[in-house]
Design a protein around this motif. Structure first.
Motif, PDB file in Angstrom:
ATOM      1  N   THR A  13       0.836  -1.203   0.000  1.00  0.00           N
ATOM      2  CA  THR A  13       0.000   0.000   0.000  1.00  0.00           C
ATOM      3  C   THR A  13       0.868   1.249   0.000  1.00  0.00           C
ATOM      4  OG1 THR A  13      -1.738  -1.180   1.177  1.00  0.00           O
ATOM      5  CG2 THR A  13      -1.846   1.225   1.212  1.00  0.00           C
ATOM      6  N   LEU A  14       1.895   1.257   0.844  1.00  0.00           N
ATOM      7  CA  LEU A  14       2.811   2.398   0.874  1.00  0.00           C
ATOM      8  C   LEU A  14       3.524   2.568  -0.463  1.00  0.00           C
ATOM      9  CD1 LEU A  14       4.463   2.125   4.405  1.00  0.00           C
ATOM     10  CD2 LEU A  14       2.710   3.723   3.636  1.00  0.00           C
ATOM     11  N   ASN A  15       3.972   1.469  -1.054  1.00  0.00           N
ATOM     12  CA  ASN A  15       4.632   1.551  -2.352  1.00  0.00           C
ATOM     13  C   ASN A  15       3.683   2.067  -3.427  1.00  0.00           C
ATOM     14  OD1 ASN A  15       7.178   0.730  -1.608  1.00  0.00           O
ATOM     15  ND2 ASN A  15       6.758  -1.419  -1.956  1.00  0.00           N
ATOM     16  N   GLY A  16       2.440   1.640  -3.375  1.00  0.00           N
ATOM     17  CA  GLY A  16       1.449   2.121  -4.330  1.00  0.00           C
ATOM     18  C   GLY A  16       1.224   3.623  -4.212  1.00  0.00           C
ATOM     19  N   ILE A  17       1.135   4.112  -2.974  1.00  0.00           N
ATOM     20  CA  ILE A  17       0.966   5.542  -2.733  1.00  0.00           C
ATOM     21  C   ILE A  17       2.189   6.311  -3.227  1.00  0.00           C
ATOM     22  CG2 ILE A  17       0.783   7.297  -0.924  1.00  0.00           C
ATOM     23  CD1 ILE A  17      -0.915   5.214   0.653  1.00  0.00           C
ATOM     24  N   LEU A  18       3.382   5.800  -2.909  1.00  0.00           N
ATOM     25  CA  LEU A  18       4.608   6.449  -3.372  1.00  0.00           C
ATOM     26  C   LEU A  18       4.681   6.471  -4.897  1.00  0.00           C
ATOM     27  CD1 LEU A  18       7.293   5.136  -0.873  1.00  0.00           C
ATOM     28  CD2 LEU A  18       6.466   7.473  -1.107  1.00  0.00           C
ATOM     29  N   PHE A  19       4.237   5.401  -5.541  1.00  0.00           N
ATOM     30  CA  PHE A  19       4.242   5.352  -6.993  1.00  0.00           C
ATOM     31  C   PHE A  19       3.367   6.462  -7.577  1.00  0.00           C
ATOM     32  CE2 PHE A  19       2.283   3.693 -10.937  1.00  0.00           C
ATOM     33  CZ  PHE A  19       3.413   3.737 -11.731  1.00  0.00           C
TER      34      PHE A  19
END
Length: 81
Positions: A13-19
């Protein structure tokens, strides 16, 4: 005891937001193309690992002979004393 593998985690989820943030605000192929390509490569690697993890989990769930099958499908057999 083995833990059940998750298809999507908090880290994903964090990686998706950062993306999304990187795509919207940090990619600049005209002024900083090298860094833009590096960021895209990193997120592509993350996306591939998420897809491969889901494929692996599906294979485990479909194969009753796999060592992690019982863990993934919650079919623990407990020995009662």
């Amino acid at each position: 005891m083995n833990k059940k593998l998750k298809r999507w985690t908090f880290l994903d989820t964090l990686n998706g937001i950062l993306f999304v943030v990187v795509v919207l605000f940090f990619l600049d192929f005209q002024n900083n193309s090298t860094m833009s390509w590096i960021l895209l490569a990193v997120f592509l690697f993350w996306l591939i690992t998420v897809i491969l993890r889901n494929v692996m989990i599906s294979k485990i769930e479909k194969d009753p002979d796999h060592p992690l099958h019982k863990v993934q499908t919650n079919q623990h057999t407990e020995i009662k004393k």
